[in-house]
Design an enzyme around this catalytic site. Structure first.
Site, PDB file in Angstrom:
ATOM      1  N   SER A 137      33.717  84.529  82.580  1.00 22.10           N
ATOM      2  CA  SER A 137      33.810  83.267  81.842  1.00 22.10           C
ATOM      3  C   SER A 137      32.442  82.962  81.249  1.00 22.10           C
ATOM      4  CB  SER A 137      34.240  82.141  82.791  1.00 22.10           C
ATOM      5  OG  SER A 137      34.357  80.929  82.088  1.00 22.10           O
ATOM      6  N   LYS A 179      36.054  85.668  78.450  1.00 26.90           N
ATOM      7  CA  LYS A 179      36.656  84.342  78.239  1.00 26.90           C
ATOM      8  C   LYS A 179      35.563  83.430  77.711  1.00 26.90           C
ATOM      9  CE  LYS A 179      37.734  80.687  81.560  1.00 26.90           C
ATOM     10  NZ  LYS A 179      38.540  80.366  82.763  1.00 26.90           N
ATOM     11  N   LYS A 237      34.383  79.625  76.774  1.00 26.80           N
ATOM     12  CA  LYS A 237      34.638  78.197  76.858  1.00 26.80           C
ATOM     13  C   LYS A 237      34.592  77.636  75.439  1.00 26.80           C
ATOM     14  CE  LYS A 237      34.963  77.592  81.265  1.00 26.80           C
ATOM     15  NZ  LYS A 237      36.178  77.060  81.894  1.00 26.80           N
ATOM     16  N   ASP A 292      39.034  79.049  76.861  1.00 27.20           N
ATOM     17  CA  ASP A 292      39.383  78.007  77.832  1.00 27.20           C
ATOM     18  C   ASP A 292      38.786  76.690  77.340  1.00 27.20           C
ATOM     19  OD1 ASP A 292      38.920  77.587  81.456  1.00 27.20           O
ATOM     20  OD2 ASP A 292      39.931  76.370  79.945  1.00 27.20           O
ATOM     21  N   GLU A 312      43.579  78.715  77.219  1.00 31.50           N
ATOM     22  CA  GLU A 312      43.724  78.098  78.540  1.00 31.50           C
ATOM     23  C   GLU A 312      43.533  76.586  78.445  1.00 31.50           C
ATOM     24  OE1 GLU A 312      41.094  80.033  81.302  1.00 31.50           O
ATOM     25  OE2 GLU A 312      41.442  78.556  82.875  1.00 31.50           O
ATOM     26  N   ASP A 341      45.886  75.850  83.612  1.00 31.81           N
ATOM     27  CA  ASP A 341      44.948  75.897  84.746  1.00 31.81           C
ATOM     28  C   ASP A 341      45.071  74.540  85.464  1.00 31.81           C
ATOM     29  OD1 ASP A 341      41.288  76.427  84.950  1.00 31.81           O
ATOM     30  OD2 ASP A 341      42.682  75.561  86.363  1.00 31.81           O
ATOM     31  N   LYS A 399      44.531  79.250  90.982  1.00 33.49           N
ATOM     32  CA  LYS A 399      43.314  78.896  91.710  1.00 33.49           C
ATOM     33  C   LYS A 399      43.729  78.317  93.065  1.00 33.49           C
ATOM     34  CE  LYS A 399      40.235  77.777  87.860  1.00 33.49           C
ATOM     35  NZ  LYS A 399      39.532  76.673  87.148  1.00 33.49           N
ATOM     36  N   GLY A 447      38.496  81.110  88.638  1.00 39.96           N
ATOM     37  CA  GLY A 447      37.295  80.991  89.451  1.00 39.96           C
ATOM     38  C   GLY A 447      36.722  79.588  89.396  1.00 39.96           C
TER      39      GLY A 447
HETATM   40  C1  LIG Z   1      34.939  80.213  85.756  1.00 32.85           C
HETATM   41  C2  LIG Z   1      35.523  79.016  85.105  1.00 32.85           C
HETATM   42  O1  LIG Z   1      35.509  78.895  83.911  1.00 32.85           O
HETATM   43  N1  LIG Z   1      36.067  78.098  85.928  1.00 32.85           N
HETATM   44  C3  LIG Z   1      36.754  76.884  85.603  1.00 32.85           C
HETATM   45  C4  LIG Z   1      35.828  75.855  85.028  1.00 32.85           C
HETATM   46  C5  LIG Z   1      34.663  75.504  85.864  1.00 32.85           C
HETATM   47  C6  LIG Z   1      33.477  75.337  85.224  1.00 32.85           C
HETATM   48  C7  LIG Z   1      32.359  74.935  85.894  1.00 32.85           C
HETATM   49  C8  LIG Z   1      32.398  74.708  87.251  1.00 32.85           C
HETATM   50  C9  LIG Z   1      31.271  74.295  87.957  1.00 32.85           C
HETATM   51  C10 LIG Z   1      31.330  74.089  89.305  1.00 32.85           C
HETATM   52  C11 LIG Z   1      32.512  74.274  89.971  1.00 32.85           C
HETATM   53  C12 LIG Z   1      33.646  74.679  89.284  1.00 32.85           C
HETATM   54  C13 LIG Z   1      33.598  74.885  87.916  1.00 32.85           C
HETATM   55  C14 LIG Z   1      34.739  75.292  87.217  1.00 32.85           C
HETATM   56  C15 LIG Z   1      37.946  77.096  84.678  1.00 32.85           C
HETATM   57  O2  LIG Z   1      38.525  78.182  84.635  1.00 32.85           O
HETATM   58  O3  LIG Z   1      38.354  76.129  84.036  1.00 32.85           O
HETATM   59 MG   LIG Z   2      40.155  76.971  83.222  1.00 33.86          MG
END
Ligand SMILES: CC(=O)N[C@@H](Cc1ccc2ccccc2c1)C(=O)O
Ligand SMILES: [Mg+2]
Length: 368
Positions: free
Chosen positions: A135, A161, A163, A189, A214, A239, A263, A291
């Site tokens: 990500s 991926k 953002k 995402d 996403e 998600d 998740k 994640g």
């Molecule tokens: C890997 C990824 O993009 N994760 C989340 C977003 C995300 C982004 C930042 C974070 C900071 C601290 C704890 C959880 C977090 C989750 C998601 O899929 O939407």
């Molecule tokens: Mg997400």
């Protein structure tokens, strides 16, 4: 299993680089780890809640409070507990799925260690290693983004991926496609950053052959996602909206998603995560493992989950060094774009004492 007590341990893990999403920028993780102690074995669980309620309504201070005042006492009231009975025992407490997930995982880990069984085997894993995606956060410039993507592809990640948010979407996607070609597995995402009014704008992503988009809309806007899915060609993945197996079934029935990001923390634990997987597989909906910037504790359990048959898309199960210089466990290292599924009892890893001590910002022992 007789629980003798639970340790709440806070650790602070600086990120190797700021991670920016549509809801904010993270520079370090404030993580709550649980260590459940029983006569037979100890078990570890990680609460994935952020420091602030920006991804969902949960945040780490609240998770600690609800565990201390409600969830752990509820367990203490159930002598001779096994992991399958944790969720029912905690059900009277509304919400707080990430806190519940951490506690259930720690109990499950202890139970499996005592039995000498791996989590992967318990969940139904069918692979010894899993292909890993990465990500990539929102950056200050497209040039910086391309350098980051270049580094991750060189490291062997099999899927990228990005953002996105309004103002940072079509241009970065176009730039990645132009620089790295059409064969790179690419998805985006939005973390709920768009509204139904953005449908025609998001259709501009269709020519880039993305695997999925996403959570473009609000977590509660299932009908909006179904409407969007009729306007854009890119498959919609959810998600934040998928908080349980029932929520997955409803979203699929409404046409709100074609793919699901699973998740365990978001749905209340690995046992519910398996049920989400099973519902999706029954409907022919592919899943992948999301994640939450977990330490090696949560990462180990996620890699085991990602080895189940329905996880047919690369997940955000990245290597430890994607986020951390030093992990609290032995690092997860990418090999040929894959992470090895832990084979030891329980989650198969445990904190390295020196690393744990160095990262610890607080510890609290709750006897049961
Ligand atoms: C890997 C990824 O993009 N994760 C989340 C977003 C995300 C982004 C930042 C974070 C900071 C601290 C704890 C959880 C977090 C989750 C998601 O899929 O939407
Ligand atoms: Mg997400």
């Amino acid at each position: 299993m007789k629980l003798t007590g639970v340790e709440l341990r806070r650790i602070r893990m600086p990120l190797v680089a700021p991670f920016r999403t549509s809801f904010g920028t993270e520079t370090s993780r404030d993580v709550l780890l649980l260590r459940v102690v029983t006569a037979e074995a100890e078990g570890w669980g990680e609460c994935v809640a952020m420091s602030e309620p920006l991804y969902s309504s949960e945040y780490v201070e609240a998770a600690g409070d609800v565990l201390r005042r409600f969830l752990i006492p509820a367990l203490a009231a159930q002598p001779g507990l096994d992991a399958n009975r944790v969720a029912p025992a905690l059900a009277p407490v509304k919400g707080h799925r990430m806190a519940k997930a951490a506690l259930e995982t720690a109990v499950l880990d202890a139970e499996l260690r005592a039995a000498g069984r791996s989590l992967a085997r318990e969940l139904g894993a069918v692979r010894e290693s899993v292909p890993c995606g990465v990500s990539v956060g929102i950056m200050d410039s497209v040039g910086e983004l391309l350098d980051a993507v270049d580094g991750y592809l060189a490291a062997g990640y099999v899927r990228i991926k990005l953002k996105i948010e309004p103002g940072w979407d079509v241009e970065p996607v176009r730039a990645v496609r132009e620089r790295f070609g059409d064969d790179v597995l690419l998805q985006v995402d939005a973390n709920t950053a768009y509204t139904r009014a953005d449908a025609r704008h998001l259709a501009q992503l269709d020519p880039f052959d993305l695997l999925l988009i996403e959570q473009p809309l609000d977590e509660e806007d299932l009908l909006g996602h179904a409407e969007l899915a009729r306007v854009i060609r890119t498959p919609v993945c959810l998600d934040e909206s998928i908080t349980s197996a029932r929520a997955a079934a409803d979203a699929i029935a409404l046409g709100a998603c074609a793919i699901v990001n699973v998740k365990p923390g978001r749905v209340g634990g690995y046992l519910e995560a398996r049920r989400v997987h099973d519902v999706c597989v029954a409907h022919g909906v592919p899943v992948w493992c999301g994640g939450m910037l977990e330490s090696g504790i949560g990462r180990a359990a996620n890699v085991a989950l990602a080895a189940l048959p329905g996880f047919t898309l690369p997940g955000d199960t990245s290597a430890s060094d994607r986020y951390y210089r030093t992990d609290v466990t032995a690092p997860f290292v990418l090999a040929d774009g894959h992470l090895a599924v832990p084979t030891g009892p329980g989650i198969g890893v445990e904190p390295v004492p020196d690393a744990l001590a160095a990262l610890t910002t607080g510890t609290e022992w709750l006897p049961l």
